[in-house]
Design a protein around this motif. Structure first.
Motif, PDB file in Angstrom:
ATOM      1  N   ALA A  86      39.672  38.073  48.142  1.00 46.12           N
ATOM      2  CA  ALA A  86      38.582  39.012  47.987  1.00 46.12           C
ATOM      3  C   ALA A  86      38.639  39.837  49.323  1.00 46.12           C
ATOM      4  CB  ALA A  86      37.429  38.282  47.439  1.00 46.12           C
ATOM      5  N   GLY A  87      38.172  41.257  48.854  1.00 43.17           N
ATOM      6  CA  GLY A  87      38.160  42.245  49.857  1.00 43.17           C
ATOM      7  C   GLY A  87      39.354  42.887  50.780  1.00 43.17           C
ATOM      8  N   GLN A  88      40.577  42.142  50.272  1.00 42.19           N
ATOM      9  CA  GLN A  88      41.796  42.817  50.798  1.00 42.19           C
ATOM     10  C   GLN A  88      42.121  43.988  50.282  1.00 42.19           C
ATOM     11  OE1 GLN A  88      44.873  39.649  51.012  1.00 42.19           O
ATOM     12  NE2 GLN A  88      46.485  41.167  51.090  1.00 42.19           N
ATOM     13  N   THR A  89      42.937  44.922  51.065  1.00 41.87           N
ATOM     14  CA  THR A  89      43.261  46.225  50.456  1.00 41.87           C
ATOM     15  C   THR A  89      44.832  45.827  50.126  1.00 41.87           C
ATOM     16  OG1 THR A  89      41.789  47.566  51.875  1.00 41.87           O
ATOM     17  CG2 THR A  89      43.787  48.501  50.999  1.00 41.87           C
ATOM     18  N   VAL A  90      44.931  46.456  48.759  1.00 41.53           N
ATOM     19  CA  VAL A  90      46.432  46.445  48.446  1.00 41.53           C
ATOM     20  C   VAL A  90      47.119  47.601  48.007  1.00 41.53           C
ATOM     21  CG1 VAL A  90      46.092  43.862  47.526  1.00 41.53           C
ATOM     22  CG2 VAL A  90      45.663  45.736  46.071  1.00 41.53           C
ATOM     23  N   GLU A 287      37.870  39.961  43.437  1.00 36.24           N
ATOM     24  CA  GLU A 287      37.737  38.687  42.958  1.00 36.24           C
ATOM     25  C   GLU A 287      38.948  37.943  42.729  1.00 36.24           C
ATOM     26  OE1 GLU A 287      34.950  36.226  39.488  1.00 36.24           O
ATOM     27  OE2 GLU A 287      35.200  38.340  39.627  1.00 36.24           O
ATOM     28  N   VAL A 288      39.207  36.815  43.273  1.00 34.76           N
ATOM     29  CA  VAL A 288      40.621  35.994  43.030  1.00 34.76           C
ATOM     30  C   VAL A 288      40.020  34.649  42.409  1.00 34.76           C
ATOM     31  CG1 VAL A 288      42.339  34.733  44.175  1.00 34.76           C
ATOM     32  CG2 VAL A 288      41.412  37.167  45.149  1.00 34.76           C
ATOM     33  N   ASN A 289      40.558  34.449  41.309  1.00 31.00           N
ATOM     34  CA  ASN A 289      40.332  33.145  40.547  1.00 31.00           C
ATOM     35  C   ASN A 289      41.392  32.427  40.289  1.00 31.00           C
ATOM     36  OD1 ASN A 289      37.515  33.404  40.186  1.00 31.00           O
ATOM     37  ND2 ASN A 289      37.740  34.831  38.367  1.00 31.00           N
ATOM     38  N   ALA A 290      42.284  32.174  41.321  1.00 29.13           N
ATOM     39  CA  ALA A 290      43.515  31.532  41.266  1.00 29.13           C
ATOM     40  C   ALA A 290      43.590  30.847  42.660  1.00 29.13           C
ATOM     41  CB  ALA A 290      44.545  32.581  41.091  1.00 29.13           C
ATOM     42  N   ALA A 291      44.706  29.615  42.315  1.00 24.99           N
ATOM     43  CA  ALA A 291      44.825  28.517  43.550  1.00 24.99           C
ATOM     44  C   ALA A 291      46.122  28.012  43.059  1.00 24.99           C
ATOM     45  CB  ALA A 291      43.698  27.817  43.636  1.00 24.99           C
ATOM     46  N   PRO A 292      47.039  27.469  44.146  1.00 27.86           N
ATOM     47  CA  PRO A 292      48.141  26.511  43.726  1.00 27.86           C
ATOM     48  C   PRO A 292      47.735  25.636  42.918  1.00 27.86           C
ATOM     49  CG  PRO A 292      48.156  27.409  45.856  1.00 27.86           C
ATOM     50  CD  PRO A 292      46.833  27.663  45.657  1.00 27.86           C
ATOM     51  N   GLY A 293      48.477  25.392  41.716  1.00 28.73           N
ATOM     52  CA  GLY A 293      48.149  24.121  41.028  1.00 28.73           C
ATOM     53  C   GLY A 293      47.199  24.486  39.703  1.00 28.73           C
ATOM     54  N   VAL A 301      43.204  37.974  38.946  1.00 30.18           N
ATOM     55  CA  VAL A 301      42.875  38.574  40.312  1.00 30.18           C
ATOM     56  C   VAL A 301      42.304  39.997  39.745  1.00 30.18           C
ATOM     57  CG1 VAL A 301      43.642  39.716  42.190  1.00 30.18           C
ATOM     58  CG2 VAL A 301      44.742  37.459  41.388  1.00 30.18           C
ATOM     59  N   THR A 302      41.076  40.334  40.200  1.00 29.49           N
ATOM     60  CA  THR A 302      40.276  41.615  40.045  1.00 29.49           C
ATOM     61  C   THR A 302      40.610  42.736  41.092  1.00 29.49           C
ATOM     62  OG1 THR A 302      38.983  40.472  38.498  1.00 29.49           O
ATOM     63  CG2 THR A 302      38.181  42.668  39.319  1.00 29.49           C
ATOM     64  N   ILE A 303      40.759  43.812  40.736  1.00 31.55           N
ATOM     65  CA  ILE A 303      41.216  44.819  41.569  1.00 31.55           C
ATOM     66  C   ILE A 303      40.482  45.999  41.418  1.00 31.55           C
ATOM     67  CG2 ILE A 303      42.923  46.412  42.550  1.00 31.55           C
ATOM     68  CD1 ILE A 303      45.158  44.280  42.051  1.00 31.55           C
ATOM     69  N   ALA A 304      39.904  46.796  42.124  1.00 32.35           N
ATOM     70  CA  ALA A 304      39.171  48.103  42.192  1.00 32.35           C
ATOM     71  C   ALA A 304      39.922  49.207  42.644  1.00 32.35           C
ATOM     72  CB  ALA A 304      37.619  47.886  42.612  1.00 32.35           C
ATOM     73  N   GLN A 305      40.243  50.106  41.998  1.00 34.91           N
ATOM     74  CA  GLN A 305      40.554  51.432  42.405  1.00 34.91           C
ATOM     75  C   GLN A 305      39.515  52.128  43.173  1.00 34.91           C
ATOM     76  OE1 GLN A 305      42.692  53.891  39.464  1.00 34.91           O
ATOM     77  NE2 GLN A 305      43.419  55.262  40.762  1.00 34.91           N
ATOM     78  N   VAL A 306      39.843  52.347  44.310  1.00 27.13           N
ATOM     79  CA  VAL A 306      38.669  53.157  45.239  1.00 27.13           C
ATOM     80  C   VAL A 306      39.001  54.656  45.500  1.00 27.13           C
ATOM     81  CG1 VAL A 306      37.766  50.969  46.089  1.00 27.13           C
ATOM     82  CG2 VAL A 306      39.722  52.185  47.215  1.00 27.13           C
ATOM     83  N   GLU A 307      39.961  54.944  45.248  1.00 21.27           N
ATOM     84  CA  GLU A 307      40.090  56.612  45.545  1.00 21.27           C
ATOM     85  C   GLU A 307      40.759  57.343  44.162  1.00 21.27           C
ATOM     86  OE1 GLU A 307      43.057  56.982  48.449  1.00 21.27           O
ATOM     87  OE2 GLU A 307      41.803  56.086  50.088  1.00 21.27           O
ATOM     88  N   PRO A 308      40.413  58.415  43.704  1.00 22.81           N
ATOM     89  CA  PRO A 308      39.110  59.029  44.482  1.00 22.81           C
ATOM     90  C   PRO A 308      37.948  58.602  43.982  1.00 22.81           C
ATOM     91  CG  PRO A 308      39.746  60.294  42.887  1.00 22.81           C
ATOM     92  CD  PRO A 308      40.784  59.383  42.611  1.00 22.81           C
ATOM     93  N   LEU A 309      36.572  58.396  45.083  1.00 23.58           N
ATOM     94  CA  LEU A 309      35.238  57.965  44.658  1.00 23.58           C
ATOM     95  C   LEU A 309      34.751  59.361  44.016  1.00 23.58           C
ATOM     96  CD1 LEU A 309      34.134  56.145  47.689  1.00 23.58           C
ATOM     97  CD2 LEU A 309      34.797  55.278  45.513  1.00 23.58           C
ATOM     98  N   ARG A 310      33.733  59.253  43.264  1.00 25.29           N
ATOM     99  CA  ARG A 310      33.229  60.443  42.662  1.00 25.29           C
ATOM    100  C   ARG A 310      31.618  60.238  42.667  1.00 25.29           C
ATOM    101  NH1 ARG A 310      37.966  60.268  39.006  1.00 25.29           N
ATOM    102  NH2 ARG A 310      39.011  62.303  39.521  1.00 25.29           N
TER     103      ARG A 310
END
Length: 392
Positions: A86-90, A287-293, A301-310
């Motif tokens: 969580a918090g990582q830019t992709v 948000e990351v709801n995943a782990a090995p096993g 995995v939840t991702i927010a698109q931050v560009e372009p902000l309005r």
């Protein structure tokens, strides 16, 4: 009362004096001024009024955060590895997580092997026949035809004669062996004598000859004849195929098999690709709801698109809706930077009212803005000001 006449005279004189002055001002008895002598009036100044519309709002994401999982892929299994937090830019195409690929890889290898085998078989069938293969097929056909002819000719007089002669000879040998054995039959240890061994051998030889004779006198069965005919047909088809090459209908069948096998490989490749969860756009993992096993049914995995902000208003009145349109310029003032005006442009106006203020509908207006070097985050609040120039 004695002063009234004096007062009346004074008022009369004053009135006559005023009339004389007015007559001189109106040029009584003089020429009237022509139009060329009329003074030019001064232009009336136009006053332009500008109204500023102000509305509160906040910085919003271009889209709500999106949750991604393996459920839409139709695959099941367990998570093998997670690559983000969580918090990582992709970036678009970045790997988020993957499931155990062992079974999927095996399925792909199996499909590829089946395709390669089919392609080899088709290549072999379509290749020109070798001279040696044709000769071998001709020999097989000749042998099958000869066997069918033999069975159809049964019982054979020649075979019966030969079998009967052999049977008579074995009969004589058996009788002679029996006579020799009878001469020593009452001797001690006769079972180990040479006469006993010769009798046993003669008996076996006679039984074999009798079986050959019985077989020679029998006609061929329907099952034997059917099998022989089938062998002839099979040998002939093989020879014809070698000589004529692959038939058109067989070519159609091969092409259908080839397409089916290719689809199986493509499906296996697609399933293997589905085993990897990738980012569909640039954004930030929220948000990351995943782990090995963990089962794929519970991983996401939840991702927010931050560009372009309005910037989105929350209380833009319908009374001012007709005064604005997409593309109009505006200015945003954020509470984080209260003294710094941020240039903006109206992006779009929500089709439907989101709330009301009494009997007045309020609309959401979205604005694109350029924050420059200032760090702007979703959720920051402020106001927007839009200048309206009334029509002249």
């Amino acid at each position: 009362m004695k002063y009234l006449p004096i007062l009346f005279v004074a008022l009369t004189l004053l009135l006559l004096s005023a009339c004389a002055e007015g007559a001189s001002n109106f040029n009584f008895g003089q020429a009237t001024a022509t139009p060329d002598q009329t003074p030019t009036p001064l232009p009336t100044p136009i006053t332009v009024f500008q109204t500023t519309i102000s509305a509160d709002g906040q910085v919003v994401l271009p889209l709500p955060p999106q949750t991604f999982s393996f459920q839409s892929s139709g695959l099941s299994g367990t998570i093998a590895e997670v690559f983000v937090v969580a918090g990582q830019t992709v970036k678009t195409g970045d790997l988020l997580a993957r499931i155990d690929e062992t079974d999927l890889q095996n399925a792909l290898k199996k499909a590829e092997a089946s395709l390669a085998l089919l392609e080899a078989q088709i290549a072999n069938e379509t290749a020109p026949a070798l001279a040696g293969d044709i000769s071998e097929a001709e020999a097989s056909l000749f042998s099958a035809q000869a066997e069918l002819a033999r069975l159809q000719s049964l019982p054979s007089e020649e075979a019966i004669t030969q079998a009967a002669a052999d049977l008579r000879m074995r009969e004589i040998e058996l009788r002679q062996a029996q006579e020799a054995y009878d001469q020593v039959a009452y001797a001690q240890g006769v079972g180990m004598s040479p006469q006993a061994a010769e009798l046993q051998q003669a008996t076996l030889a006679y039984e074999r000859a009798k079986a050959v004779y019985d077989e020679a006198t029998k006609p061929a069965t329907e099952a034997q004849l059917a099998a022989a005919r089938a062998n002839v047909v099979q040998a002939k088809n093989r020879l014809d195929k070698l000589q004529a090459g692959l038939r058109p209908e067989a070519q159609v069948v091969n092409e259908a098999k080839l397409r089916e096998s290719q689809l199986q490989v493509a499906e296996a490749q697609a399933n293997l690709a589905k085993a990897q969860l990738v980012a569909p756009w640039d954004g930030v993992v929220t948000e990351v709801n995943a782990a090995p096993g963990v089962s794929t049914n519970n991983a996401s995995v939840t991702i927010a698109q931050v560009e372009p902000l309005r910037f989105a208003t929350s209380n833009f009145s319908e009374r001012n809706l007709a005064d604005i349109q997409p593309g109009d310029q505006a200015t945003i003032f954020l509470k984080t930077y209260p003294n710094m005006p941020i240039p903006a442009i109206i992006y779009r106006i929500e089709l439907e009212s989101t709330q009301k203020d009494g009997d007045t509908a309020l609309f959401t207006v979205y604005l694109d803005f350029n924050s420059g070097d200032f760090e702007v985050r979703p959720g920051m609040t402020g106001r927007v000001e839009i200048g309206i120039e009334p029509e002249s």
